[in-house]
Design a protein around this motif. Structure first.
Motif, PDB file in Angstrom:
ATOM      1  N   ASP A 120      36.231  77.918  -6.522  1.00  0.00           N
ATOM      2  CA  ASP A 120      37.008  78.912  -6.913  1.00  0.00           C
ATOM      3  C   ASP A 120      37.217  79.729  -5.682  1.00  0.00           C
ATOM      4  N   ALA A 121      38.691  79.515  -4.712  1.00  0.00           N
ATOM      5  CA  ALA A 121      37.730  80.270  -3.710  1.00  0.00           C
ATOM      6  C   ALA A 121      39.291  81.405  -2.971  1.00  0.00           C
ATOM      7  N   ASP A 122      39.505  80.946  -3.796  1.00  0.00           N
ATOM      8  CA  ASP A 122      41.236  82.534  -4.630  1.00  0.00           C
ATOM      9  C   ASP A 122      40.325  83.357  -5.772  1.00  0.00           C
ATOM     10  N   ARG A 123      39.638  82.998  -6.201  1.00  0.00           N
ATOM     11  CA  ARG A 123      39.166  83.616  -7.399  1.00  0.00           C
ATOM     12  C   ARG A 123      40.052  83.576  -8.632  1.00  0.00           C
ATOM     13  N   SER A 124      40.265  82.892  -8.816  1.00  0.00           N
ATOM     14  CA  SER A 124      42.255  82.867 -10.021  1.00  0.00           C
ATOM     15  C   SER A 124      41.290  82.250 -11.429  1.00  0.00           C
ATOM     16  N   GLY A 125      39.831  81.547 -11.279  1.00  0.00           N
ATOM     17  CA  GLY A 125      39.536  81.484 -12.455  1.00  0.00           C
ATOM     18  C   GLY A 125      39.947  79.428 -12.963  1.00  0.00           C
ATOM     19  N   ALA A 126      40.422  78.876 -11.721  1.00  0.00           N
ATOM     20  CA  ALA A 126      40.898  77.711 -11.886  1.00  0.00           C
ATOM     21  C   ALA A 126      41.129  77.123 -10.519  1.00  0.00           C
ATOM     22  N   LEU A 127      40.533  75.930 -11.103  1.00  0.00           N
ATOM     23  CA  LEU A 127      40.674  74.858  -9.828  1.00  0.00           C
ATOM     24  C   LEU A 127      41.765  74.651  -9.693  1.00  0.00           C
ATOM     25  N   ASP A 128      42.427  74.665  -8.428  1.00  0.00           N
ATOM     26  CA  ASP A 128      43.414  74.010  -7.829  1.00  0.00           C
ATOM     27  C   ASP A 128      43.209  72.796  -6.898  1.00  0.00           C
ATOM     28  N   PRO A 129      44.478  71.290  -7.168  1.00  0.00           N
ATOM     29  CA  PRO A 129      43.193  69.766  -6.739  1.00  0.00           C
ATOM     30  C   PRO A 129      42.751  70.079  -4.908  1.00  0.00           C
ATOM     31  N   GLN A 130      43.209  71.261  -4.096  1.00  0.00           N
ATOM     32  CA  GLN A 130      42.187  70.851  -3.208  1.00  0.00           C
ATOM     33  C   GLN A 130      40.734  71.705  -3.412  1.00  0.00           C
ATOM     34  N   GLU A 131      40.440  72.394  -4.267  1.00  0.00           N
ATOM     35  CA  GLU A 131      39.864  73.452  -4.392  1.00  0.00           C
ATOM     36  C   GLU A 131      38.594  72.095  -5.701  1.00  0.00           C
ATOM     37  N   PHE A 132      39.586  71.819  -6.065  1.00  0.00           N
ATOM     38  CA  PHE A 132      38.619  71.196  -7.232  1.00  0.00           C
ATOM     39  C   PHE A 132      37.865  69.874  -6.107  1.00  0.00           C
ATOM     40  N   ALA A 133      38.760  68.911  -4.813  1.00  0.00           N
ATOM     41  CA  ALA A 133      38.284  68.507  -3.904  1.00  0.00           C
ATOM     42  C   ALA A 133      36.873  68.739  -3.119  1.00  0.00           C
ATOM     43  N   THR A 134      36.376  70.355  -3.423  1.00  0.00           N
ATOM     44  CA  THR A 134      35.336  70.446  -2.702  1.00  0.00           C
ATOM     45  C   THR A 134      34.056  70.347  -3.536  1.00  0.00           C
ATOM     46  N   THR A 135      34.182  69.952  -4.635  1.00  0.00           N
ATOM     47  CA  THR A 135      33.496  69.682  -5.804  1.00  0.00           C
ATOM     48  C   THR A 135      32.573  67.788  -5.795  1.00  0.00           C
ATOM     49  N   ARG A 136      33.430  67.136  -4.984  1.00  0.00           N
ATOM     50  CA  ARG A 136      33.147  66.208  -5.109  1.00  0.00           C
ATOM     51  C   ARG A 136      31.438  65.787  -4.855  1.00  0.00           C
ATOM     52  N   VAL A 137      30.549  64.930  -5.135  1.00  0.00           N
ATOM     53  CA  VAL A 137      29.186  64.662  -4.916  1.00  0.00           C
ATOM     54  C   VAL A 137      29.213  64.136  -3.643  1.00  0.00           C
ATOM     55  N   VAL A 138      28.569  64.361  -2.723  1.00  0.00           N
ATOM     56  CA  VAL A 138      28.837  63.586  -1.642  1.00  0.00           C
ATOM     57  C   VAL A 138      27.295  62.807  -1.248  1.00  0.00           C
ATOM     58  N   ARG A 139      27.619  60.754  -0.867  1.00  0.00           N
ATOM     59  CA  ARG A 139      26.046  61.226  -1.361  1.00  0.00           C
ATOM     60  C   ARG A 139      26.187  60.580  -0.009  1.00  0.00           C
ATOM     61  N   LYS A 140      24.919  60.763   0.462  1.00  0.00           N
ATOM     62  CA  LYS A 140      24.535  59.822   2.214  1.00  0.00           C
ATOM     63  C   LYS A 140      24.563  58.747   2.627  1.00  0.00           C
ATOM     64  N   ALA A 141      25.394  57.686   2.855  1.00  0.00           N
ATOM     65  CA  ALA A 141      25.686  56.358   3.177  1.00  0.00           C
ATOM     66  C   ALA A 141      24.139  55.603   4.029  1.00  0.00           C
ATOM     67  N   ARG A 142      23.618  55.458   3.291  1.00  0.00           N
ATOM     68  CA  ARG A 142      22.420  54.818   3.512  1.00  0.00           C
ATOM     69  C   ARG A 142      22.930  53.223   4.873  1.00  0.00           C
ATOM     70  N   PRO A 143      22.647  53.153   5.997  1.00  0.00           N
ATOM     71  CA  PRO A 143      23.257  52.070   7.162  1.00  0.00           C
ATOM     72  C   PRO A 143      22.171  50.318   6.474  1.00  0.00           C
ATOM     73  N   ARG A 144      22.866  49.893   5.736  1.00  0.00           N
ATOM     74  CA  ARG A 144      22.904  48.118   5.765  1.00  0.00           C
ATOM     75  C   ARG A 144      21.995  47.853   6.475  1.00  0.00           C
ATOM     76  N   CYS A 145      22.074  47.708   7.915  1.00  0.00           N
ATOM     77  CA  CYS A 145      20.650  47.041   8.558  1.00  0.00           C
ATOM     78  C   CYS A 145      20.150  48.376   9.312  1.00  0.00           C
ATOM     79  N   PRO A 146      19.303  47.992   9.956  1.00  0.00           N
ATOM     80  CA  PRO A 146      18.385  48.917  11.078  1.00  0.00           C
ATOM     81  C   PRO A 146      19.109  48.470  12.430  1.00  0.00           C
ATOM     82  N   PRO A 147      18.840  49.615  13.405  1.00  0.00           N
ATOM     83  CA  PRO A 147      19.336  49.654  14.483  1.00  0.00           C
ATOM     84  C   PRO A 147      18.156  48.208  15.204  1.00  0.00           C
ATOM     85  N   ALA A 148      19.202  47.759  16.054  1.00  0.00           N
ATOM     86  CA  ALA A 148      18.301  46.615  16.936  1.00  0.00           C
ATOM     87  C   ALA A 148      16.940  46.993  17.157  1.00  0.00           C
ATOM     88  N   GLY A 149      15.941  46.672  17.651  1.00  0.00           N
ATOM     89  CA  GLY A 149      14.465  46.923  17.678  1.00  0.00           C
ATOM     90  C   GLY A 149      13.628  48.131  17.078  1.00  0.00           C
TER      91      GLY A 149
END
Length: 163
Positions: A120-149
């Motif tokens: 809640d960047a503007d301290r309004s007590g409510a989240l607008d769509p841009q603020e709500f998007a910041t609450t998204r869980v960011v998961r670290k992507a696992r590489p499918r294949c290891p680098p060569a060697g």
């Protein structure tokens, strides 16, 4: 009416002709050579670290054995009630901030409240769509294949939920 019949007949003729041409081309024994870059890549083996042909795969049984071993703290080959509930007790103790043995809603929701306050960047007590998007869980992507060697990292079952 005759126009529709003529259209249907011509469509059937074109489909039949296309099918006959396609099967005629497919029946030939001519093979298209690979592009020169691919031909060179497969012609000479690259000098790299040896790769295991039959890399061992973790079966469901071995995963369960590892999970069982992590839960069997006294290593007696059995998981008693205290061992089974140990991870849940640790998680409860982390949430019970005042140590009274009771979990209030405020103690339970402390992380959620902190996340809401941070979003809640503007301290309004409510989240607008841009603020709500910041609450998204960011998961670290696992590489499918290891680098060569390099060998692939060992897969671990890091969950200690025990249930």
């Amino acid at each position: 009416m005759w126009r529709y019949l003529a259209g249907v007949a011509s469509a059937l003729f074109l489909v039949t002709a296309g099918f006959l041409i396609w099967t005629g081309l497919a029946s030939r024994d001519e093979h298209i050579p690979p592009p020169p870059v691919l031909a060179q890549a497969f012609a000479a083996p690259v000098a790299t670290a040896p790769v295991a042909v039959d890399a061992p795969q973790a079966t469901e049984q071995t995963r369960e054995q590892k999970r069982f071993s992590r839960s069997d703290h006294n290593k007696d080959g059995k998981i008693d009630r205290d061992e089974y509930l140990a991870a849940r007790r640790r998680n409860f103790a982390k949430l019970d901030s005042n140590g009274d043995g009771k979990l209030s809603f405020d103690e339970y929701a402390v992380k959620g409240e902190a996340k809401f306050a941070a979003a809640d960047a503007d301290r309004s007590g409510a989240l607008d769509p841009q603020e709500f998007a910041t609450t998204r869980v960011v998961r670290k992507a696992r590489p499918r294949c290891p680098p060569a060697g390099q060998a692939a990292p060992a897969a671990t079952d890091s969950g200690e939920d025990n249930g």
